[in-house]
Design an enzyme around this catalytic site. Structure first.
Site, short mmCIF file in Angstrom:
data_model
loop_
_atom_site.label_atom_id
_atom_site.label_comp_id
_atom_site.label_asym_id
_atom_site.label_seq_id
_atom_site.Cartn_x
_atom_site.Cartn_y
_atom_site.Cartn_z
CE LYS A 1 5.61 7.80 -4.26
NZ LYS A 1 4.57 7.32 -3.58
CB SER B 1 1.62 4.22 -2.82
OG SER B 1 0.68 4.30 -3.84
CB SER C 1 2.68 5.75 -6.62
OG SER C 1 2.65 6.24 -5.22
#
Lengths: 484, 95
Positions: free
Chosen positions: A77, A176, A152
């Site tokens: 990420k 997330s 997210s």
């Protein structure tokens, strides 16, 4: 096909010499090149350094010095600092930021021999539940390109679901990792607060942020988590407790496990078909020898309001570092320092990040601190005590991960409160610092939904064991999105 | 709970965050909705409850007080927009 194999299978094949790490890396890089154009799961692809890492992995494999992750392609990420590689955190503010160092989680995975293919898209500064808040455009759901992948960590989830990479890192502050894992049909685990070092992870809400893993199976998530976890002298909140052998935990039988089912989660806000898939999954658990027990978490309904005080408050403080002076975006032509700060931050941040900074400033401002921030931390204590009481009688707590399957792009983006309510089932665990995972438990109108399992502090092994047992009995985690 | 434009203006100054004048009203409306959401906390009886300090009730793990980092300022300053003689440059602060 190569990309349908799990990390565990790929690791075995690499050791058996069925293909090289370089061949494996090239296979996945070619898939990213071919398929990511309309998914937008990656912000940066690091093909050259990936091939160099793969060459080193092949040398380790040949020398008999390989770990289970040596030569395995992964993605990070874009919240994790990666030395020499842009670390944007999905924000225009950091579009020009090239990290001078590696996050601890990144460093540990690299040491284990994992091959980084690139950095995945995400909601700006990890604030969002749909990935529509990225400065690099939304990620699309692999199951239907008109839907959101969740957020997210939406880029990581979409990339794993599309078989662009077999595993990826993510972070979870209010859901997330688990929410996008559920909406993309994969497995994701957020461990106990402090299990994985936060060093080099761009901070959002420091008392909640936790790194974890997204993969297709619990077994693969365990392999990633094993390496990522552990103490770190550079993060004073990283837990000093030794990391158990998760692979050994997976092999243990499930007998005498009691799972608490949260009645409050099966309310009117939950899609009825989604509820049925979760109940079906719990029946499978029962067949596996698990005892189900109905439980109540009296204050769980207050999770969303408590979270939307604590998280924005911590964010407003953490994000003060983005001032245009030492790194990141800087507005041109400002007359004085205050104007430079204000314009830099006005230009660099998107709408949701601005809302959270302002909310945080509000709840922390003079006259409101006791009424909001202190109150929220007290309510957080009550929520945490409810969990602690429940764990006296049960080994894990189960329920849905999300209220519904993936929703259309654009549907909630202008309605922050509706967007926040999408995390209603996932927010409780981080408020109490508890580990939790989501795994696929069926389809609703052709779209995947997740079963969430929450464990007591440092109970990752037991959660992964339960998920692994479920995945040996079911095939939901093997379903590929249409056309993949 | 409704936030006025004046309230928002002062939050913007506290946060060093510019909001375009045409967007102020929309932002104030959305913030008001969020404040209404979190106002649900006010109804909870928290008498005698200690605010949470750490989710695991642990103390911070401290390391030995000794220098472990070397000077890397040149490398770090590569990310800065304006640097001169190893110093970060900002607009004039003192007239």
């Amino acid at each position: 096909m190569l990309h349908d194999a799990t990390i565990a299978q790929l690791a075995e094949a690499l050791r058996a010499g069925k293909f090289s790490a370089v061949e494996l890396t090239d296979h996945f890089l070619a898939r990213i090149e071919r398929l990511d154009g309309n998914l937008n799961a990656f912000i940066t692809v690091t093909a050259d350094s990936a091939r160099a890492q793969a060459v080193r992995a092949d040398a380790r494999l040949a020398a008999g010095d390989a770990t289970p992750l040596t030569g395995i392609p992964i993605a990070h990420k874009d919240i994790f600092c990666t030395r020499g590689v842009r670390t944007s955190c999905g924000s225009r503010m950091l579009d020009n930021f090239v990290s001078p160092y590696d996050a601890t989680a990144v460093e540990k995975l690299e040491k284990a021999g994992a091959v980084m293919l690139g950095k995945t898209n995400m909601d700006e500064l990890a604030m969002g539940s749909s990935n529509e808040n990225s400065s690099y455009g939304p990620v699309r759901n692999t199951w239907n390109r008109d839907l959101v992948p969740g957020g997210s960590s939406g880029g990581s989830a979409a990339a794993v679901a599309a078989r662009l990479v077999p595993g990826a890192t993510g972070t979870d502050t209010g859901g997330s990792i688990r929410q996008p894992a559920a909406l993309c049909g994969i497995t994701g685990i957020k461990p106990t607060y402090g299990r994985v070092s936060r060093w080099g992870m761009v901070a959002f809400a420091s008392s909640l942020d936790q790194a974890g893993a997204l993969a297709r199976t619990a077994e693969d998530a365990a392999l990633l988590l094993q390496v990522m976890s552990g103490p770190d002298p550079r993060d004073s909140t990283a837990l000093p407790d030794p990391v158990p052998d998760y692979a050994a935990a997976l092999a243990k039988p499930l007998e005498r496990m009691t799972i608490g089912v949260v009645d409050d989660f099966f309310d009117d806000g939950l899609d009825q078909d989604n509820a049925q898939r979760v109940r079906d999954a719990l029946s499978v658990m029962e067949r596996l020898g698990v005892t189900l027990k109905s439980i109540r978490l009296q204050n769980i309904g207050l999770s969303v309001p408590a979270y939307y005080v604590v998280a924005p408050a911590e964010a407003s403080s953490n994000l003060s570092r983005f001032d245009g002076v030492r790194f990141g975006h800087r507005a041109e032509g400002a007359g004085d320092l205050t104007e430079m700060y204000m314009r830099t931050r006005g230009e660099g941040f998107g709408a949701e990040v601005k809302r959270r900074i302002l909310t945080g400033a509000y709840v922390l401002s003079a006259g409101y601190f006791d009424a909001y921030y202190l109150k929220a931390q007290k309510v957080r204590q009550l929520i945490s005590e409810d969990f602690a009481r429940a764990f006296r009688d049960v080994d894990a707590i189960a329920g849905p991960t999300t209220p519904s399957p993936a929703f259309p792009l654009g549907q909630k983006v202008d309605d922050p409160v509706q967007m926040y309510l999408n995390d209603i089932y996932t927010i409780g665990a981080p408020l109490a610092g508890l580990p939790a995972l989501s795994m696929p438990c069926g389809l609703v109108r052709g779209l995947p939904v997740g079963l969430q399992l929450i464990g007591p502090h440092l109970g990752e092994g037991r959660l992964l064991c339960a998920a692994h047992a479920f995945q040996r009995e079911t095939e939901w985690h093997t379903l590929a999105p249409p056309g993949i | 709970m409704s936030l006025s434009l004046e309230d928002l203006q002062s939050l913007c100054i506290l946060s060093r965050l510019e909001i375009a004048s045409g967007e102020m009203e929309g932002v104030a409306d959305k913030l008001s909705e969020i404040v209404t959401l979190v106002d649900a906390l006010q109804a909870v009886d928290t008498a005698g409850v200690e605010p949470m300090a750490h989710p695991l009730d642990r103390a911070q793990h401290l390391r030995e007080d000794r220098v472990t980092e070397s000077d890397n300022h040149l490398r770090y300053q590569r990310n800065a927009q304006r640097v001169e003689q190893d110093l970060y440059l900002v607009p004039r602060v003192i007239e």
